[in-house]
Design a protein around this motif. Structure first.
Motif, PDB file in Angstrom:
ATOM      1  N   ALA A  19      27.978  26.298  31.651  1.00  0.00           N
ATOM      2  CA  ALA A  19      29.545  25.859  31.922  1.00  0.00           C
ATOM      3  C   ALA A  19      30.488  26.660  32.548  1.00  0.00           C
ATOM      4  CB  ALA A  19      29.874  25.186  30.403  1.00  0.00           C
ATOM      5  N   LEU A  20      30.808  27.766  32.090  1.00  0.00           N
ATOM      6  CA  LEU A  20      31.502  28.931  32.594  1.00  0.00           C
ATOM      7  C   LEU A  20      31.219  29.110  34.082  1.00  0.00           C
ATOM      8  CD1 LEU A  20      33.886  30.872  31.914  1.00  0.00           C
ATOM      9  CD2 LEU A  20      32.372  32.467  31.642  1.00  0.00           C
ATOM     10  N   ARG A  21      29.850  29.090  34.615  1.00  0.00           N
ATOM     11  CA  ARG A  21      29.635  29.160  35.973  1.00  0.00           C
ATOM     12  C   ARG A  21      30.163  28.061  36.961  1.00  0.00           C
ATOM     13  NH1 ARG A  21      26.534  33.531  37.259  1.00  0.00           N
ATOM     14  NH2 ARG A  21      25.140  34.462  35.610  1.00  0.00           N
ATOM     15  N   ARG A  22      29.982  26.904  36.187  1.00  0.00           N
ATOM     16  CA  ARG A  22      30.471  25.741  37.117  1.00  0.00           C
ATOM     17  C   ARG A  22      32.007  25.742  37.151  1.00  0.00           C
ATOM     18  NH1 ARG A  22      27.122  22.805  33.304  1.00  0.00           N
ATOM     19  NH2 ARG A  22      28.875  22.329  32.102  1.00  0.00           N
ATOM     20  N   ALA A  27      36.765  26.596  40.212  1.00  0.00           N
ATOM     21  CA  ALA A  27      38.184  27.388  40.172  1.00  0.00           C
ATOM     22  C   ALA A  27      38.313  28.201  41.597  1.00  0.00           C
ATOM     23  CB  ALA A  27      38.382  28.062  39.269  1.00  0.00           C
ATOM     24  N   ALA A  28      37.246  28.767  41.906  1.00  0.00           N
ATOM     25  CA  ALA A  28      36.997  29.600  43.374  1.00  0.00           C
ATOM     26  C   ALA A  28      37.324  28.644  44.310  1.00  0.00           C
ATOM     27  CB  ALA A  28      35.817  30.557  43.428  1.00  0.00           C
ATOM     28  N   ARG A  49      30.313  41.495  23.959  1.00  0.00           N
ATOM     29  CA  ARG A  49      31.324  42.617  24.091  1.00  0.00           C
ATOM     30  C   ARG A  49      31.930  42.085  25.395  1.00  0.00           C
ATOM     31  NH1 ARG A  49      27.944  47.696  22.718  1.00  0.00           N
ATOM     32  NH2 ARG A  49      27.102  47.069  24.885  1.00  0.00           N
ATOM     33  N   VAL A  50      31.844  41.251  26.188  1.00  0.00           N
ATOM     34  CA  VAL A  50      32.309  40.927  27.474  1.00  0.00           C
ATOM     35  C   VAL A  50      33.107  39.647  26.975  1.00  0.00           C
ATOM     36  CG1 VAL A  50      31.978  39.871  29.727  1.00  0.00           C
ATOM     37  CG2 VAL A  50      30.707  42.020  29.052  1.00  0.00           C
ATOM     38  N   THR A  51      34.240  39.538  27.197  1.00  0.00           N
ATOM     39  CA  THR A  51      35.163  38.265  27.164  1.00  0.00           C
ATOM     40  C   THR A  51      34.850  36.967  28.176  1.00  0.00           C
ATOM     41  OG1 THR A  51      37.134  38.771  28.445  1.00  0.00           O
ATOM     42  CG2 THR A  51      37.134  39.775  26.048  1.00  0.00           C
ATOM     43  N   GLU A  52      35.074  36.147  27.467  1.00  0.00           N
ATOM     44  CA  GLU A  52      34.978  34.781  28.521  1.00  0.00           C
ATOM     45  C   GLU A  52      35.781  34.993  29.880  1.00  0.00           C
ATOM     46  OE1 GLU A  52      35.920  31.441  26.434  1.00  0.00           O
ATOM     47  OE2 GLU A  52      34.110  31.659  24.912  1.00  0.00           O
ATOM     48  N   ALA A  53      37.113  35.780  29.658  1.00  0.00           N
ATOM     49  CA  ALA A  53      37.794  35.919  30.849  1.00  0.00           C
ATOM     50  C   ALA A  53      37.410  36.899  31.819  1.00  0.00           C
ATOM     51  CB  ALA A  53      39.193  36.361  30.397  1.00  0.00           C
ATOM     52  N   GLU A  54      36.967  37.950  31.382  1.00  0.00           N
ATOM     53  CA  GLU A  54      36.132  38.935  32.103  1.00  0.00           C
ATOM     54  C   GLU A  54      35.083  38.789  32.792  1.00  0.00           C
ATOM     55  OE1 GLU A  54      37.442  42.976  29.343  1.00  0.00           O
ATOM     56  OE2 GLU A  54      35.471  41.698  28.960  1.00  0.00           O
ATOM     57  N   ALA A  55      34.251  37.750  31.909  1.00  0.00           N
ATOM     58  CA  ALA A  55      32.788  37.100  32.966  1.00  0.00           C
ATOM     59  C   ALA A  55      33.330  36.150  33.851  1.00  0.00           C
ATOM     60  CB  ALA A  55      32.136  36.448  31.973  1.00  0.00           C
ATOM     61  N   ALA A  56      34.464  35.246  33.685  1.00  0.00           N
ATOM     62  CA  ALA A  56      34.963  34.463  34.542  1.00  0.00           C
ATOM     63  C   ALA A  56      35.524  35.241  35.670  1.00  0.00           C
ATOM     64  CB  ALA A  56      36.168  33.618  34.050  1.00  0.00           C
ATOM     65  N   ALA A  57      36.241  36.335  35.644  1.00  0.00           N
ATOM     66  CA  ALA A  57      36.813  37.103  36.582  1.00  0.00           C
ATOM     67  C   ALA A  57      35.911  37.545  37.649  1.00  0.00           C
ATOM     68  CB  ALA A  57      37.723  38.213  36.150  1.00  0.00           C
ATOM     69  N   GLY A  61      35.474  36.511  41.481  1.00  0.00           N
ATOM     70  CA  GLY A  61      35.320  37.580  42.599  1.00  0.00           C
ATOM     71  C   GLY A  61      33.956  37.123  43.501  1.00  0.00           C
ATOM     72  N   GLU A  62      33.059  37.142  43.019  1.00  0.00           N
ATOM     73  CA  GLU A  62      31.693  36.454  43.547  1.00  0.00           C
ATOM     74  C   GLU A  62      31.997  35.324  44.684  1.00  0.00           C
ATOM     75  OE1 GLU A  62      28.463  35.994  40.819  1.00  0.00           O
ATOM     76  OE2 GLU A  62      28.767  38.244  39.963  1.00  0.00           O
ATOM     77  N   GLY A  63      33.045  34.592  44.017  1.00  0.00           N
ATOM     78  CA  GLY A  63      33.434  33.087  44.785  1.00  0.00           C
ATOM     79  C   GLY A  63      34.594  33.496  45.903  1.00  0.00           C
ATOM     80  N   GLY A  64      34.718  34.769  45.979  1.00  0.00           N
ATOM     81  CA  GLY A  64      35.721  34.995  47.055  1.00  0.00           C
ATOM     82  C   GLY A  64      37.346  35.229  46.851  1.00  0.00           C
ATOM     83  N   VAL A  65      37.437  35.227  45.358  1.00  0.00           N
ATOM     84  CA  VAL A  65      38.994  35.340  44.907  1.00  0.00           C
ATOM     85  C   VAL A  65      39.193  36.816  44.656  1.00  0.00           C
ATOM     86  CG1 VAL A  65      40.521  34.787  43.276  1.00  0.00           C
ATOM     87  CG2 VAL A  65      38.659  33.098  43.774  1.00  0.00           C
ATOM     88  N   PRO A  66      40.168  37.279  45.450  1.00  0.00           N
ATOM     89  CA  PRO A  66      40.521  38.710  45.192  1.00  0.00           C
ATOM     90  C   PRO A  66      40.944  39.118  43.738  1.00  0.00           C
ATOM     91  CG  PRO A  66      42.132  37.709  46.680  1.00  0.00           C
ATOM     92  CD  PRO A  66      41.116  36.703  46.342  1.00  0.00           C
ATOM     93  N   GLU A  67      40.717  40.496  43.410  1.00  0.00           N
ATOM     94  CA  GLU A  67      41.005  40.824  42.162  1.00  0.00           C
ATOM     95  C   GLU A  67      42.642  40.606  41.835  1.00  0.00           C
ATOM     96  OE1 GLU A  67      41.098  45.148  39.946  1.00  0.00           O
ATOM     97  OE2 GLU A  67      39.207  44.642  40.852  1.00  0.00           O
ATOM     98  N   ASP A  68      43.442  40.729  42.887  1.00  0.00           N
ATOM     99  CA  ASP A  68      44.858  40.575  42.720  1.00  0.00           C
ATOM    100  C   ASP A  68      45.482  39.194  42.490  1.00  0.00           C
ATOM    101  OD1 ASP A  68      44.699  39.713  45.236  1.00  0.00           O
ATOM    102  OD2 ASP A  68      46.215  41.095  46.088  1.00  0.00           O
TER     103      ASP A  68
END
Length: 155
Positions: A19-22, A27-28, A49-57, A61-68
């Motif tokens: 679900a998070l991957r989809r 979003a990307a 230990r990894v938050t959902e937000a961190e995993a989504a980020a 990033g893998e989908g081309g969305v820059p960190e900023d």
């Protein structure tokens, strides 16, 4: 400014849930169509230990969305909290409209929460196949949850 709000989903010991991957892939894709927007990734830590937000980020990033272009809301544990805790972040950046990204069966409840929190929001859900068990689980969860959230007072 328009913002994309990527609602959290489980992160398992072996990584992000389907679900998070989809949701992150969707979003990307939305971000790629209008690079002036930001993506707010929501979700706190579940059993890992990894938050959902961190995993989504990471997925964004893998989908081309820059960190900023990625913001994190990493305290929430519910749909209500995703948007409640995300609201000050969105206000701080001057977001005037919001596109909520979640699964199709979850979208009505998420949009209801946004309205109750005074957020102007539309929704967008990934298309494509989902396992029958995931669809059934979503439908069984969302009916009662929508009723509970409908009865909740505005915040």
């Amino acid at each position: 400014m328009r913002a994309i709000c990527l609602l959290g989903a489980a992160v398992r010991p072996d990584g992000p849930s389907p679900a998070l991957r989809r949701r992150a892939e969707h979003a990307a894709m939305l971000w790629q169509s209008d690079r002036s927007q930001v993506v707010l990734a929501c979700g706190g830590a579940g059993n890992g230990r990894v938050t959902e937000a961190e995993a989504a980020a990471r997925l964004l990033g893998e989908g081309g969305v820059p960190e900023d272009a990625i913001l994190l809301e990493s305290r929430s544990r519910t749909t209500w909290e995703n948007l409640l805790f995300g609201r000050p972040i969105l206000q701080e950046i001057g977001a005037t409209s919001l596109v909520i990204v979640t699964d199709p069966d979850h979208l009505p409840r998420a949009r209801l929460v946004a309205a109750k929190l005074g957020l102007t929001a539309t929704g967008s859900a990934p298309s494509g196949p989902r396992p029958a068990t995931a669809r059934l689980k979503g439908l069984l969860r969302e009916g009662p949850a929508l009723l509970v959230y409908a009865l909740r007072p505005r915040a």
